[in-house]
Scaffold this active site. Structure first.
Site, PDB file in Angstrom:
ATOM      1  N   ARG A  21       0.830  -1.203   0.000  1.00 36.89           N
ATOM      2  CA  ARG A  21       0.000   0.000   0.000  1.00 36.89           C
ATOM      3  C   ARG A  21       0.871   1.263   0.000  1.00 36.89           C
ATOM      4  O   ARG A  21       1.892   1.314   0.700  1.00 36.89           O
ATOM      5  CB  ARG A  21      -0.941   0.009   1.211  1.00 36.89           C
ATOM      6  CG  ARG A  21      -1.877  -1.157   1.199  1.00 36.89           C
ATOM      7  CD  ARG A  21      -3.136  -0.982   2.001  1.00 36.89           C
ATOM      8  NE  ARG A  21      -3.846  -2.267   1.965  1.00 36.89           N
ATOM      9  CZ  ARG A  21      -4.559  -2.702   0.935  1.00 36.89           C
ATOM     10  NH1 ARG A  21      -4.710  -1.936  -0.121  1.00 36.89           N
ATOM     11  NH2 ARG A  21      -5.130  -3.895   0.952  1.00 36.89           N
ATOM     12  N   ASP A  22       0.439   2.243  -0.787  1.00 38.30           N
ATOM     13  CA  ASP A  22       1.130   3.528  -0.796  1.00 38.30           C
ATOM     14  C   ASP A  22       0.959   4.193   0.572  1.00 38.30           C
ATOM     15  O   ASP A  22      -0.124   4.187   1.157  1.00 38.30           O
ATOM     16  CB  ASP A  22       0.552   4.422  -1.903  1.00 38.30           C
ATOM     17  CG  ASP A  22       1.450   5.604  -2.207  1.00 38.30           C
ATOM     18  OD1 ASP A  22       2.028   5.636  -3.311  1.00 38.30           O
ATOM     19  OD2 ASP A  22       1.572   6.509  -1.347  1.00 38.30           O
ATOM     20  N   ASN A  28       5.421   6.768 -13.069  1.00 38.69           N
ATOM     21  CA  ASN A  28       6.185   7.986 -13.290  1.00 38.69           C
ATOM     22  C   ASN A  28       7.659   7.644 -13.499  1.00 38.69           C
ATOM     23  O   ASN A  28       8.186   6.750 -12.834  1.00 38.69           O
ATOM     24  CB  ASN A  28       6.045   8.911 -12.075  1.00 38.69           C
ATOM     25  CG  ASN A  28       4.601   9.327 -11.837  1.00 38.69           C
ATOM     26  OD1 ASN A  28       3.885   9.648 -12.777  1.00 38.69           O
ATOM     27  ND2 ASN A  28       4.168   9.292 -10.588  1.00 38.69           N
ATOM     28  N   GLU A  63       9.411  10.267  -7.690  1.00 33.45           N
ATOM     29  CA  GLU A  63      10.063  10.559  -6.404  1.00 33.45           C
ATOM     30  C   GLU A  63      11.004   9.436  -5.989  1.00 33.45           C
ATOM     31  O   GLU A  63      12.061   9.694  -5.412  1.00 33.45           O
ATOM     32  CB  GLU A  63       9.001  10.748  -5.317  1.00 33.45           C
ATOM     33  CG  GLU A  63       8.189  12.022  -5.473  1.00 33.45           C
ATOM     34  CD  GLU A  63       7.026  12.072  -4.503  1.00 33.45           C
ATOM     35  OE1 GLU A  63       7.086  11.406  -3.447  1.00 33.45           O
ATOM     36  OE2 GLU A  63       6.041  12.761  -4.819  1.00 33.45           O
ATOM     37  N   VAL A  64      10.595   8.216  -6.205  1.00 34.04           N
ATOM     38  CA  VAL A  64      11.391   7.072  -5.752  1.00 34.04           C
ATOM     39  C   VAL A  64      11.973   6.370  -6.981  1.00 34.04           C
ATOM     40  O   VAL A  64      11.224   5.868  -7.828  1.00 34.04           O
ATOM     41  CB  VAL A  64      10.523   6.086  -4.933  1.00 34.04           C
ATOM     42  CG1 VAL A  64      11.380   4.927  -4.440  1.00 34.04           C
ATOM     43  CG2 VAL A  64       9.849   6.796  -3.760  1.00 34.04           C
ATOM     44  N   HIS A  81       8.034   1.489 -10.130  1.00 25.60           N
ATOM     45  CA  HIS A  81       6.782   1.127  -9.475  1.00 25.60           C
ATOM     46  C   HIS A  81       5.640   1.562 -10.346  1.00 25.60           C
ATOM     47  O   HIS A  81       5.711   2.583 -11.027  1.00 25.60           O
ATOM     48  CB  HIS A  81       6.656   1.772  -8.080  1.00 25.60           C
ATOM     49  CG  HIS A  81       6.924   3.229  -8.031  1.00 25.60           C
ATOM     50  ND1 HIS A  81       8.203   3.751  -8.096  1.00 25.60           N
ATOM     51  CD2 HIS A  81       6.102   4.297  -7.955  1.00 25.60           C
ATOM     52  CE1 HIS A  81       8.143   5.068  -8.042  1.00 25.60           C
ATOM     53  NE2 HIS A  81       6.865   5.428  -7.966  1.00 25.60           N
ATOM     54  N   HIS A  95       1.604   2.557  -9.936  1.00 22.24           N
ATOM     55  CA  HIS A  95       0.530   2.874  -8.993  1.00 22.24           C
ATOM     56  C   HIS A  95      -0.752   2.261  -9.534  1.00 22.24           C
ATOM     57  O   HIS A  95      -1.102   2.497 -10.700  1.00 22.24           O
ATOM     58  CB  HIS A  95       0.297   4.386  -8.905  1.00 22.24           C
ATOM     59  CG  HIS A  95       1.465   5.198  -8.444  1.00 22.24           C
ATOM     60  ND1 HIS A  95       1.520   5.775  -7.187  1.00 22.24           N
ATOM     61  CD2 HIS A  95       2.618   5.558  -9.074  1.00 22.24           C
ATOM     62  CE1 HIS A  95       2.648   6.470  -7.067  1.00 22.24           C
ATOM     63  NE2 HIS A  95       3.324   6.360  -8.200  1.00 22.24           N
TER      64      HIS A  95
HETATM   65  P1  DGP Z   1       6.333   8.481  -7.493  1.00 20.64           P
HETATM   66  O1  DGP Z   1       6.115   9.958  -7.451  1.00 20.64           O
HETATM   67  O2  DGP Z   1       5.646   7.850  -8.680  1.00 20.64           O
HETATM   68  O3  DGP Z   1       7.811   8.119  -7.416  1.00 20.64           O
HETATM   69  O4  DGP Z   1       5.583   7.879  -6.241  1.00 20.64           O
HETATM   70  C1  DGP Z   1       6.223   7.438  -5.082  1.00 20.64           C
HETATM   71  C2  DGP Z   1       5.153   6.980  -4.140  1.00 20.64           C
HETATM   72  O5  DGP Z   1       5.762   6.293  -3.065  1.00 20.64           O
HETATM   73  C3  DGP Z   1       4.304   8.089  -3.512  1.00 20.64           C
HETATM   74  O6  DGP Z   1       2.942   7.918  -3.904  1.00 20.64           O
HETATM   75  C4  DGP Z   1       4.443   7.900  -2.003  1.00 20.64           C
HETATM   76  C5  DGP Z   1       5.027   6.517  -1.875  1.00 20.64           C
HETATM   77  N1  DGP Z   1       5.959   6.340  -0.774  1.00 20.64           N
HETATM   78  C6  DGP Z   1       7.021   7.140  -0.471  1.00 20.64           C
HETATM   79  N2  DGP Z   1       7.696   6.629   0.581  1.00 20.64           N
HETATM   80  C7  DGP Z   1       7.040   5.493   0.941  1.00 20.64           C
HETATM   81  C8  DGP Z   1       7.261   4.518   1.951  1.00 20.64           C
HETATM   82  O7  DGP Z   1       8.194   4.575   2.746  1.00 20.64           O
HETATM   83  N3  DGP Z   1       6.363   3.492   2.020  1.00 20.64           N
HETATM   84  C9  DGP Z   1       5.308   3.385   1.129  1.00 20.64           C
HETATM   85  N4  DGP Z   1       4.499   2.331   1.292  1.00 20.64           N
HETATM   86  N5  DGP Z   1       5.088   4.282   0.160  1.00 20.64           N
HETATM   87  C10 DGP Z   1       5.949   5.321   0.069  1.00 20.64           C
END
Ligand code: DGP
Length: 126
Positions: free
Chosen positions: A34-35, A96, A104-105, A109, A111
């Site tokens: 889960r996000d 993304n 961001e990461v 991934h 979504h």
């Molecule tokens: P993006 O912008 O596509 O890279 O989305 C990164 C997503 O990752 C964002 O929706 C929030 C989520 N996220 C960031 N840190 C964590 C974490 O530590 N745990 C989880 N489960 N989600 C995270």
């Protein structure tokens, strides 16, 4: 651009068990969880276990087994979360990549968003 993977990214830490997550599905090559900051009532991230930054990196460098596993995992999560189109109302799938994609990461991934009608696909730039 080369694909220089940073193994200190947050999803690499989740894969190593250094940070907790709420797992929805784990397969041989993929993990769905889960996000942390959900933007819909269903908001699940699916990642490959391998060190891939983006979908284009994954498509170029992953094995067939990883790609099949990941693709099937996405479908299975949709079914588990009750958003699949065979019996439910559908979902949005987003991945993304890089600066222009506002990623961001830096670990691939997708979504999976659903459980309600989504808004506009692309918001005003910010
Ligand atoms: P993006 O912008 O596509 O890279 O989305 C990164 C997503 O990752 C964002 O929706 C929030 C989520 N996220 C960031 N840190 C964590 C974490 O530590 N745990 C989880 N489960 N989600 C995270």
């Amino acid at each position: 651009m080369d694909y220089a993977y940073d193994d200190q990214n947050i999803f690499a830490k989740i894969l190593r068990g250094e940070i907790p997550n709420t797992t929805v599905l784990e397969t041989e090559h993929s993990l769905a969880f889960r996000d942390l900051y959900p933007q819909a009532s269903v908001h699940v991230l699916v990642i490959p276990k391998g060190p891939y930054i983006s979908y284009d990196h994954f498509a170029a460098a992953a094995s067939d087994a990883e790609i099949v596993d990941f693709t099937r995992a996405v479908g299975e999560v949709c079914r588990l979360e009750g958003v699949s189109l065979d019996a439910n109302d559908g979902f949005r799938l987003i991945s993304n990549a890089g600066e222009h994609g506002v990623q961001e990461v830096p670990h691939l991934h997708v979504h999976i968003l659903g459980g309600e009608r989504m808004g506009r696909m692309v918001q005003p730039k910010g």
